[in-house]
Design an enzyme around this catalytic site. Structure first.
Site, mmCIF file in Angstrom:
data_model
loop_
_atom_site.group_PDB
_atom_site.id
_atom_site.type_symbol
_atom_site.label_atom_id
_atom_site.label_comp_id
_atom_site.label_asym_id
_atom_site.label_seq_id
_atom_site.Cartn_x
_atom_site.Cartn_y
_atom_site.Cartn_z
ATOM 1 N N TRP A 1 14.974 -7.835 0.909
ATOM 2 C CA TRP A 1 14.321 -6.945 -0.051
ATOM 3 C C TRP A 1 15.095 -6.865 -1.368
ATOM 4 C CZ3 TRP A 1 9.543 -5.234 0.155
ATOM 5 C CH2 TRP A 1 9.156 -4.221 -0.707
ATOM 6 N N HIS B 1 0.841 -1.209 0.000
ATOM 7 C CA HIS B 1 0.000 0.000 0.000
ATOM 8 C C HIS B 1 0.872 1.254 0.000
ATOM 9 C CE1 HIS B 1 -4.047 -1.824 1.364
ATOM 10 N NE2 HIS B 1 -3.221 -2.832 1.102
ATOM 11 N N ASP C 1 -5.974 5.902 1.923
ATOM 12 C CA ASP C 1 -6.009 4.483 1.566
ATOM 13 C C ASP C 1 -7.423 3.976 1.859
ATOM 14 O OD1 ASP C 1 -3.828 1.977 1.370
ATOM 15 O OD2 ASP C 1 -5.721 1.432 2.348
ATOM 16 N N SER D 1 2.723 -5.978 -8.110
ATOM 17 C CA SER D 1 3.606 -6.823 -8.918
ATOM 18 C C SER D 1 2.965 -7.115 -10.268
ATOM 19 C CB SER D 1 3.908 -8.139 -8.196
ATOM 20 O OG SER D 1 4.601 -7.875 -6.991
ATOM 21 N N THR D 2 1.667 -7.363 -10.262
ATOM 22 C CA THR D 2 0.962 -7.652 -11.515
ATOM 23 C C THR D 2 1.064 -6.462 -12.470
ATOM 24 O OG1 THR D 2 -0.558 -9.025 -10.248
ATOM 25 C CG2 THR D 2 -1.264 -8.405 -12.465
ATOM 26 N N LEU D 3 0.819 -5.281 -11.931
ATOM 27 C CA LEU D 3 0.881 -4.068 -12.757
ATOM 28 C C LEU D 3 2.315 -3.804 -13.233
ATOM 29 C CD1 LEU D 3 -1.255 -2.066 -13.644
ATOM 30 C CD2 LEU D 3 -0.805 -0.709 -11.612
ATOM 31 N N HIS E 1 3.218 -13.849 -7.027
ATOM 32 C CA HIS E 1 2.050 -14.185 -6.215
ATOM 33 C C HIS E 1 0.836 -13.368 -6.655
ATOM 34 C CE1 HIS E 1 3.116 -10.360 -4.652
ATOM 35 N NE2 HIS E 1 2.259 -10.405 -3.643
ATOM 36 N N CYS E 2 1.043 -12.440 -7.593
ATOM 37 C CA CYS E 2 -0.055 -11.661 -8.167
ATOM 38 C C CYS E 2 -0.644 -10.594 -7.243
ATOM 39 C CB CYS E 2 -1.193 -12.557 -8.637
ATOM 40 S SG CYS E 2 -0.861 -13.291 -10.201
ATOM 41 N N ILE F 1 4.072 1.697 -1.121
ATOM 42 C CA ILE F 1 4.843 1.966 -2.345
ATOM 43 C C ILE F 1 4.005 2.727 -3.383
ATOM 44 C CG2 ILE F 1 5.980 0.853 -4.334
ATOM 45 C CD1 ILE F 1 7.153 -1.189 -2.364
ATOM 46 N N GLN G 1 12.826 -4.811 -6.972
ATOM 47 C CA GLN G 1 12.062 -5.617 -7.942
ATOM 48 C C GLN G 1 11.811 -4.891 -9.265
ATOM 49 O OE1 GLN G 1 8.842 -8.159 -6.539
ATOM 50 N NE2 GLN G 1 7.488 -7.338 -8.114
HETATM 51 N N1 UDP Z 1 8.727 -5.456 -3.676
HETATM 52 C C1 UDP Z 1 10.045 -5.130 -3.906
HETATM 53 N N2 UDP Z 1 11.001 -5.955 -3.428
HETATM 54 C C2 UDP Z 1 10.712 -7.089 -2.746
HETATM 55 C C3 UDP Z 1 9.366 -7.420 -2.529
HETATM 56 C C4 UDP Z 1 8.393 -6.599 -3.001
HETATM 57 O O1 UDP Z 1 10.358 -4.100 -4.522
HETATM 58 O O2 UDP Z 1 11.635 -7.799 -2.356
HETATM 59 C C5 UDP Z 1 7.681 -4.530 -4.134
HETATM 60 C C6 UDP Z 1 6.996 -4.989 -5.396
HETATM 61 O O3 UDP Z 1 7.701 -4.540 -6.536
HETATM 62 C C7 UDP Z 1 5.628 -4.343 -5.238
HETATM 63 C C8 UDP Z 1 5.401 -4.361 -3.727
HETATM 64 O O4 UDP Z 1 6.673 -4.482 -3.143
HETATM 65 O O5 UDP Z 1 5.685 -3.012 -5.672
HETATM 66 C C9 UDP Z 1 4.551 -5.519 -3.256
HETATM 67 O O6 UDP Z 1 3.227 -5.273 -3.561
HETATM 68 P P1 UDP Z 1 2.257 -6.384 -4.138
HETATM 69 O O7 UDP Z 1 0.917 -5.758 -4.285
HETATM 70 O O8 UDP Z 1 2.823 -6.982 -5.362
HETATM 71 O O9 UDP Z 1 2.265 -7.533 -3.073
HETATM 72 P P2 UDP Z 1 2.114 -7.571 -1.454
HETATM 73 O O10 UDP Z 1 3.474 -7.466 -0.923
HETATM 74 O O11 UDP Z 1 1.221 -6.441 -1.051
HETATM 75 O O12 UDP Z 1 1.521 -8.915 -1.221
#
Ligand code: UDP
Length: 484
Positions: free
Chosen positions: A352, A18, A131, A375-377, A370-371, A20, A355
């Site tokens: 971390w 949320h 949010d 990450s999907t976007l 994991h979608c 990021i 990504q």
């Molecule tokens: N992310 C990252 N590095 C990591 C893990 C996650 O940069 O090691 C970022 C990823 O690119 C995304 C966010 O963290 O922007 C994760 O949000 P997402 O909705 O994909 O999954 P959530 O973590 O909320 O399940």
């Protein structure tokens, strides 16, 4: 009064997924007109975001992080538990509930902050962007008579499904007929699945509804061309001005800029780039399951085996949520010697990973994800096919969307569906097969890649000047200054 100056107060929910995109939104607003942005934060999250803060300071963007004290002590949570991924893993549901409640306890501090700022600059209008999980911000906007907008970090497709869900029979064969979509959609869901949070988290669903009902408009991190039918349906469903303004991640355009999102990575970004530069184009699989999915040790070993046996180069992010897990992973890596055997084609990141920077590289051929919607976007915006392995919440609709509507991706092939549960272990050969299918999928695979690249172009066009998202952002800003 300068018509184009506003003070935007962004109130995120404190978890990476949320936070990021909310920070990305701050970047975009701060680059428009002469607006000022304040992002509400807590001390722990601020320390974590130090790379982002340093970048903002260097770039001179008018963004301030406003740290408020998070009431961990009053909630019975350990010190520093200010993000979902650092909550103790025992009694997680209860801890999450307490943590969730803690956000509303920031109200008084937030109100004081806004009042102080208003006193300093009475002519500048304040706008809250909240949010969806922070319905409590309503009390402040009502009390201070300021505009409040919702920021939605999931897709309109997901919210549309929420409406269909009421009629959807979980024990049916899983087929779903969506009007305006020219084929039947097969939803794969775990038993007892409830969208918008698990069954025992009704409070989240009711907060989301409250935000939808009470805000002046809704900004969504998506783009119209990606899901036009569902943006329209969501507009109709809420009766609100729903404005797709994404993909916000496209506000980052250099490697440096892409590496500053979220927590600080312990791996040097140049080392990762060097590895990627040494690989063939579209040859590397990136494997990551976001910031909060907790995998068992057995599952981690199966993933390692699956990645190795695929024969493809890979970058694998392993996240550990406590010392026991960390020690277990390190011991296994030492004994198994996976890194040694695959040293010319693997890069394992502990903790971390930057990504977005990684998956934007031309050597990345697929995203095993994991979608989560972010990450999907990200996968959509960089134009790569994905392998979807959802675990909870909107990750299931997101899988459905990219595999059956956008058709840029494949789902992980599990026979005993729906088996997605923490106790189920996906075997290594399922992982290997999925990688082979996406990386070497014959004619079908070529078509999939082509669709992914087309969607990337559409995302870039939408976010670019005069594109739909850019125009929506302009409309949002104009609307505010006409109103206040
Ligand atoms: N992310 C990252 N590095 C990591 C893990 C996650 O940069 O090691 C970022 C990823 O690119 C995304 C966010 O963290 O922007 C994760 O949000 P997402 O909705 O994909 O999954 P959530 O973590 O909320 O399940």
């Amino acid at each position: 009064m300068d018509q184009n100056v506003g003070h935007f107060v962004l109130v995120p929910f404190f978890t990476q997924g949320h936070l990021i995109p909310m920070v990305d939104l701050g970047f975009v607003i701060a680059q428009r007109g002469n607006n000022r942005v304040s992002i509400i934060i807590t001390p722990f999250n601020l320390t974590r975001l130090q790379t982002t803060v340093d970048f903002i300071n260097r770039s001179g963007l008018p963004i301030d992080f406003i740290p408020l004290r998070f009431p961990t002590e009053e909630l019975g949570l350990p010190k520093g538990c200010e993000s979902v991924d650092v909550l103790p893993t025992e009694n997680h549901l209860l801890n999450f509930h307490q943590f969730y409640k803690g956000h509303a306890m920031l109200a008084e501090q937030l109100e004081t902050y806004i009042r102080q700022r208003q006193q300093i600059n009475p002519s500048i209008p304040t706008i809250i962007i909240t949010d969806f999980m922070n319905s409590w911000t309503r009390r402040i906007s009502d009390k201070l008579s300021i505009s409040r907008f919702g920021f939605c970090i999931v897709s309109c497709f997901t919210w549309h499904l929420r409406e269909l869900f009421q009629e959807y029979d979980n024990n049916s064969d899983g087929d779903l007929v969506i009007s305006d979509v020219d084929h039947r959609i097969k939803l794969i869901l775990p038993k007892g699945f409830v969208l918008g949070s698990s069954q025992d988290q009704e409070y989240i669903r009711s907060d989301i509804k409250d935000v939808e009902n009470s805000v002046h408009g809704i900004l969504v991190n998506t783009f119209y061309e990606l899901e036009p039918i569902f943006v329209d349906k969501y507009r109709k469903m809420t009766g609100k001005n729903v404005l797709p303004i994404g993909p916000l991640l496209l506000c980052h355009d250099s490697n440096m800029d892409k590496a500053i999102r979220g927590a600080r990575s312990l791996v040097e970004k140049n080392k990762i780039l060097k590895f990627l530069d040494s690989m063939d184009p579209a040859s590397v699989v990136f494997f990551g399951v976001g910031s909060i999915v907790i995998l068992s040790m057995i599952q981690i070993k199966e993933i390692g085996k699956g990645l190795e046996e695929s024969g493809y180069p890979f970058i694998w992010v392993i996240k550990c949520f406590n010392d026991d897990m960390r020690n277990g992973v390190e011991e296994w890596l030492r004994n198994d010697r996976l890194e040694e055997r695959t040293k010319t084609r693997s890069f394992i990141i502990r903790g971390w990973a930057p990504q977005l920077m990684i998956i934007s590289h031309a050597s990345i051929g697929a995203l095993f994800t994991h979608c989560g919607w972010n990450s999907t976007l990200e996968g959509i915006s960089v134009g790569i096919p994905m392998i979807a392995w959802p675990f909870s919440e909107d990750q299931f609709p997101n899988m459905t969307f990219i595999t059956q509507i956008a058709k840029t991706s494949i789902g992980i092939d599990i026979d005993e569906e729906p088996v997605y549960s923490p106790n189920y272990t996906v075997k290594s050969d399922t992982i290997t097969k999925a990688i082979e299918r996406v990386m070497n999928g014959g004619e079908e695979g070529v078509e999939r890649r082509k669709r992914a690249l087309d969607l990337k172009d559409a995302a870039i066009a939408a976010f670019d000047v005069a594109g739909s998202s850019h125009t929506n952002m302009s409309f949002f800003l104009r609307q505010i200054f006409n109103k206040v």
